[in-house]
Design a protein around this motif. Structure first.
Motif, PDB file in Angstrom:
ATOM      1  N   ARG A 177       0.872  -1.215  -0.090  1.00 60.99           N
ATOM      2  CA  ARG A 177       0.071  -0.074   0.077  1.00 60.99           C
ATOM      3  C   ARG A 177       0.635   1.337  -0.056  1.00 60.99           C
ATOM      4  O   ARG A 177       0.343   2.245  -0.122  1.00 60.99           O
ATOM      5  N   GLY A 210     -11.839  -9.201   5.354  1.00 61.73           N
ATOM      6  CA  GLY A 210     -12.465  -8.334   4.193  1.00 61.73           C
ATOM      7  C   GLY A 210     -11.784  -6.952   4.072  1.00 61.73           C
ATOM      8  O   GLY A 210     -11.475  -6.439   3.295  1.00 61.73           O
ATOM      9  N   ALA A 211     -11.833  -6.323   5.424  1.00 59.57           N
ATOM     10  CA  ALA A 211     -11.186  -4.911   5.270  1.00 59.57           C
ATOM     11  C   ALA A 211      -9.491  -4.898   4.839  1.00 59.57           C
ATOM     12  O   ALA A 211      -9.006  -3.849   4.722  1.00 59.57           O
ATOM     13  N   LEU A 212      -9.030  -5.876   4.843  1.00 53.74           N
ATOM     14  CA  LEU A 212      -7.373  -6.042   4.526  1.00 53.74           C
ATOM     15  C   LEU A 212      -7.404  -6.212   2.866  1.00 53.74           C
ATOM     16  O   LEU A 212      -6.150  -6.402   2.593  1.00 53.74           O
ATOM     17  N   THR A 246     -15.688 -12.354   0.020  1.00 51.79           N
ATOM     18  CA  THR A 246     -16.422 -11.402   1.114  1.00 51.79           C
ATOM     19  C   THR A 246     -17.790 -11.823   1.427  1.00 51.79           C
ATOM     20  O   THR A 246     -18.084 -11.692   2.374  1.00 51.79           O
ATOM     21  N   ASP A 306     -14.687 -10.829  10.594  1.00 51.95           N
ATOM     22  CA  ASP A 306     -14.924  -9.407  10.279  1.00 51.95           C
ATOM     23  C   ASP A 306     -13.792  -8.355   9.734  1.00 51.95           C
ATOM     24  O   ASP A 306     -14.154  -7.352   9.447  1.00 51.95           O
ATOM     25  N   LYS A 307     -12.628  -9.088   9.830  1.00 57.80           N
ATOM     26  CA  LYS A 307     -11.354  -8.206   9.603  1.00 57.80           C
ATOM     27  C   LYS A 307     -10.781  -8.577   8.298  1.00 57.80           C
ATOM     28  O   LYS A 307     -10.368  -7.759   7.585  1.00 57.80           O
ATOM     29  N   SER A 352     -20.129 -13.980   9.452  1.00 59.57           N
ATOM     30  CA  SER A 352     -20.313 -12.852  10.449  1.00 59.57           C
ATOM     31  C   SER A 352     -21.815 -12.893  11.297  1.00 59.57           C
ATOM     32  O   SER A 352     -22.116 -12.793  12.304  1.00 59.57           O
ATOM     33  N   ASN A 375      -6.577  -5.475  -0.494  1.00 57.51           N
ATOM     34  CA  ASN A 375      -5.833  -4.341  -1.322  1.00 57.51           C
ATOM     35  C   ASN A 375      -6.787  -3.561  -2.254  1.00 57.51           C
ATOM     36  O   ASN A 375      -6.986  -4.538  -3.314  1.00 57.51           O
ATOM     37  N   ARG A 398     -19.493 -12.371   5.147  1.00 56.80           N
ATOM     38  CA  ARG A 398     -20.314 -11.451   5.729  1.00 56.80           C
ATOM     39  C   ARG A 398     -21.440 -12.561   6.182  1.00 56.80           C
ATOM     40  O   ARG A 398     -22.164 -12.255   7.004  1.00 56.80           O
ATOM     41  N   SER A 430      -0.470  -9.083   9.461  1.00 60.22           N
ATOM     42  CA  SER A 430      -1.352  -8.039   8.534  1.00 60.22           C
ATOM     43  C   SER A 430      -2.037  -8.796   7.374  1.00 60.22           C
ATOM     44  O   SER A 430      -1.667  -8.529   6.160  1.00 60.22           O
TER      45      SER A 430
END
Length: 829
Positions: free
Chosen positions: A271, A547-549, A452, A544-545, A459, A551, A456, A575
């Motif tokens: 990133r 998907g947010a990672l 993803t 929950d984490k 979750s 790029n 969801r 990470s």
């Protein structure tokens, strides 16, 4: 430092602060509580104020009344109503700080508020009336205990001068050079770290300690005179114009080896953007090429220098040196400057020589070169006002960046000599660890693709299950409480339900997983709590984490695989940490279903070493029965059970196999009778007898373990199959627990470390074939003994065959190796 410390098991810092403040106030002392925690405001009185150091703001009773319109006691009621998610204070649903404060300002207290509860209309009024118990609980939780049973001696708390001699010695041993200078202290002339006690090495004119090899002991550092980046003469050149660049390029083209470093806009390499490059090929002389700079500052245009730099960076015959060069490879690749000819990583070299030390450049510079590097915080600051490197003026940026390349070059010269004096370690470095740097770079760039939508859905399913489990816990406890609070949970388990505390932790009665497992026989709530924690961890850490990672540029997750962290040589990921995804539960395994190929024509291939650590145990111990069982591809746990119990293989029960499996793996990790009794549910006496029977039958394993321990005692370290070393302390300790732990570490290092050697060699060989033949195969993950690939479905059988063969032939053992293969539309399939 002669600073007094107050602590009492079972009580939080706030409770001690409250008790101290109230006692001091009662004794007539003016008291300042230095904190910006709003909970502290409940402690204010005529002698007690709160002070926010960062803002320089002092709040007393009058200021609280003027600013918020409440007294300290009323503020406590407002805190109870509003709650605090960070402290797990539930508060009233749908009621925030403004409403809570307004209610208390109007009604004066929670008790009076409830006398007028019918006056509150709408959703908030309904919440107030329906949650009286929650409000009561919240007030209990947020109230600071000001009656902690602790003795307070004001004389002991008087400011005292530090013991400067001791401080200087300890700070020197720990490398706290800047703290020493801030306190106006100098390192003692004879202060040398315990790990490096020997005769000091002489320093050469360039302030670098003369390289020293031999054994596993780190080289000696001369701490007699503090060094400073400001006092070392150097020639750092800022290359910020085309004319300067052309002159620099002429010199660079003549070099066959150089150190390279990058400055960037962020920490995560996939990133981050390139800000500048630095180069060095002789000590104290380096160059910095800025390609981004603050508005108006002179710098080079990347598109103009790229065509001229690219051929040099891509030349296999020009050797490149770096500190954590894997990071630089990512950055330069993203900038259109792919690098070949990676030769030496100073971080990896340090790790091979001594995995237990710090491999950061600042620490190595101080320890090996007696040099203090410029801290990055001097350039970009700290905290919320921290800058990115492209906002730093190019002159100070040049000093910092060129120093990085310079120190990297000097560390290379020093560490290379150390390695040359350790042929076995140098061979490990050259043939395994350095080739692995490029393999890991490729694997990280490949990344993994995620479904993803499935995450969801998972979750939501976990949330529903968590609610059910939570309700069941409350029903068993006969009260509502904060399940995530160890203190509240301990109160429920041991006070309300009367269960027996197993052991004390630092903050009171322990409620960790091991304790809950023991309590499961006493009460069903323990199993429910374990399930609750498992579900919460899965959801919060992965579902929950992940998907947010992803790029946004690649639409994939790019974990970092760290090569220099573990003492045994194992890789670890960060990470995210993909190596901790649990696979022993159905839900944990289901997370793997979210790891999918991008193309429908592709699939995921998993190749996993089968029982590799037990095979290594058989190889090292040369136990004939175990070697024969592996040669015949028997179920090793059933085979051992048949021998221990003296029954035929087809007469071995599930319970027999389970017990022998626990012992088989327990041997590797040094499990004793206590651990075995807990893991399989037998008495301590039965477990001890079982282990004794095991070693009677497999005496060669006991002999191997004893030999490893004896060898480690003599040499001070344990060694893997490829001569990776790990220092083992406390093998001669008088403390039996410390000594037993050291013995377990020694045995575990040989077995687990050798397994790490094995899979690293396999990874290097597999990627070499992929690159040489340009195969459509991507290595995407390494999870302990498992490698995961993404490749075309139609070719999976062919590629699986040669990959498995490369894994089996990585290192020749005296027992056959086996690789379990699976492939499908996801990592789970």
């Amino acid at each position: 430092m002669n600073i007094p410390r107050l602590s009492l098991d079972g009580y939080e810092a706030d409770d001690l602060i409250g008790t101290l403040a109230k006692k001091a106030s009662a004794d007539g002392h003016q008291t300042l509580i230095c904190s910006n925690d709003k909970d502290i405001l409940q402690l204010l009185d005529e002698n007690t104020s709160a002070y926010n150091i960062k803002k320089g703001l002092r709040t007393d009773v009058a200021a609280l009344k003027a600013n918020m319109g409440v007294t300290p006691e009323q503020f406590l009621d407002a805190l109870a109503l509003q709650g605090d998610t960070s402290d797990n204070i539930p508060g009233l649903p749908d009621v925030g700080p403004k409403t809570a404060l307004a209610w208390i300002q109007k009604y004066g207290s929670i008790e009076n508020l409830y006398r007028h509860a019918d006056e509150i209309t709408g959703k908030r009024g309904e919440s107030l009336r329906n949650n009286a118990d929650t409000v009561k609980l919240s007030k209990e939780l947020v109230t600071i205990d000001c009656d902690v049973p602790i003795e307070i001696d004001y004389a002991e708390m008087a400011v005292k001068e530090p013991d400067k001699a001791k401080v200087a010695q300890v700070f020197t041993e720990l490398g706290f050079s800047r703290l020493l200078s801030q306190l106006g202290l100098s390192p003692p002339g004879d202060a040398v770290p315990e790990s490096a006690k020997a005769s000091p090495a002489p320093t050469s004119p360039d302030r670098k300690p003369a390289p020293q090899g031999g054994g596993d002991t780190p080289a000696i550092v001369n701490f007699g005179e503090p060094a400073s980046a400001k006092t070392t003469a150097h020639d750092y050149q800022l290359i910020d114009t085309p004319r300067k660049f052309d002159a620099f390029l002429t010199e660079l083209k003549e070099q066959k080896i150089f150190a390279i470093d990058t400055e960037t806009t962020a920490i995560l390499p996939m990133r981050a953007e390139l800000v500048g490059l630095s180069f060095c090929w002789e000590p104290h002389k380096a160059f910095y090429l800025p390609v981004k700079a603050p508005l108006g500052a002179q710098h080079l245009a990347i598109k103009e220098i790229r065509p001229k730099l690219s051929p040099i960076l891509a030349d296999e015959n020009v050797r490149k040196i770096g500190q954590n060069i894997k990071y630089d490879l990512h950055i330069l690749h993203n900038a259109g400057l792919p690098v070949k000819g990676v030769y030496f990583d100073t971080m990896v070299a340090s790790y091979c020589l001594d995995p237990a030390r710090s491999h950061g450049m600042d620490n190595m510079a101080m320890d090996f070169l007696n040099y203090e590097c410029i801290p990055i915080s001097d350039l970009i600051g700290k905290g919320k006002n921290q800058l990115t490197f492209d906002m730093v003026d190019t002159e100070p940026a040049c000093e910092y960046a060129a120093e990085d390349a310079d120190i990297t070059w000097q560390l290379y010269e020093y560490l290379k000599t150390r390695l040359e004096n350790e042929p076995d370690i140098y061979r490990l470095f050259e043939q395994v660890e350095m080739p692995l740097v490029s393999v890991l770079t490729t694997m990280e760039r490949n990344g993994v693709s995620l479904d993803t939508a499935l995450l969801r859905k998972m979750s939501g399913e976990i949330a529903e299950t968590l609610k059910t489990v939570t309700d069941e816990i409350y029903e068993q406890a006969e009260t509502v409480f904060n399940i995530d609070s160890p203190k509240q949970l301990a109160d429920v388990l041991f006070d309300n339900l009367g269960l027996t505390p197993v052991r004390m932790g630092k903050s009171g009665r322990s409620t960790d997983a091991a304790v809950l497992e023991q309590l499961a026989a006493e009460h069903p709530i323990a199993e429910m709590l374990l399930e609750y924690r498992t579900l919460s961890k899965l959801r919060n850490t992965y579902v929950d984490k992940l998907g947010a990672l992803i790029n946004p540029r690649t639409n994939r997750v790019h974990a970092s695989f760290n090569q220099t962290i573990t003492a045994t040589g194992r890789l670890c990921s960060s990470s995210p940490n993909l190596q901790n995804i649990p696979i022993r539960t159905e839900l944990g395994r289901k997370i793997r279903a979210a790891f999918v190929p991008v193309e429908k024509s592709d699939c995921i291939l998993s190749c996993d070493y089968s029982q590799i650590e037990l095979r290594l145990l058989a190889h090292f111990s040369k136990d004939e029965a175990l070697m024969e069982a592996f040669a015949a591809d028997r179920d090793i746990h059933s085979f051992v059970a048949s021998q221990i119990y003296g029954v035929a293989l087809d007469e071995v029960t599930k319970e027999m196999r389970s017990q022998c499996k626990a012992v088989n793996f327990g041997i590797i990790y040094g499990q004793g009778a206590f651990g075995l009794s807990r893991s399989v549910g037998m008495s301590m006496a039965e477990a001890k007898r079982f282990i004794d029977d095991y070693f009677t039958r497999y005496g060669s394993i006991r002999s191997f373990m004893d030999d490893v321990i004896d060898d480690a005692k003599k040499r001070g370290f344990a060694e893997t199959i490829l001569h990776r070393r790990r220092r083992i302390d406390n093998l001669n300790s008088r403390n039996a627990n410390k000594r037993a732990q050291a013995e377990r570490l020694a045995v575990n290092t040989v077995i687990q470390g050798s397994a790490s050697d094995l899979i690293k060699v396999a990874m290097v060989n597999i990627q070499a074939k992929i690159d040489a033949e340009e195969l459509p195969v991507k290595m995407v993950l390494q999870i302990h003994d498992e490698l995961v690939f993404e490749l075309p479905k139609k070719e999976v059988e062919r590629h699986a065959e040669w990959i498995a063969e490369k894994m089996k032939s990585a290192i020749t053992l005296d027992v056959p190796m086996k690789v379990d293969i699976a492939h499908g539309s996801s990592w789970l399939a």
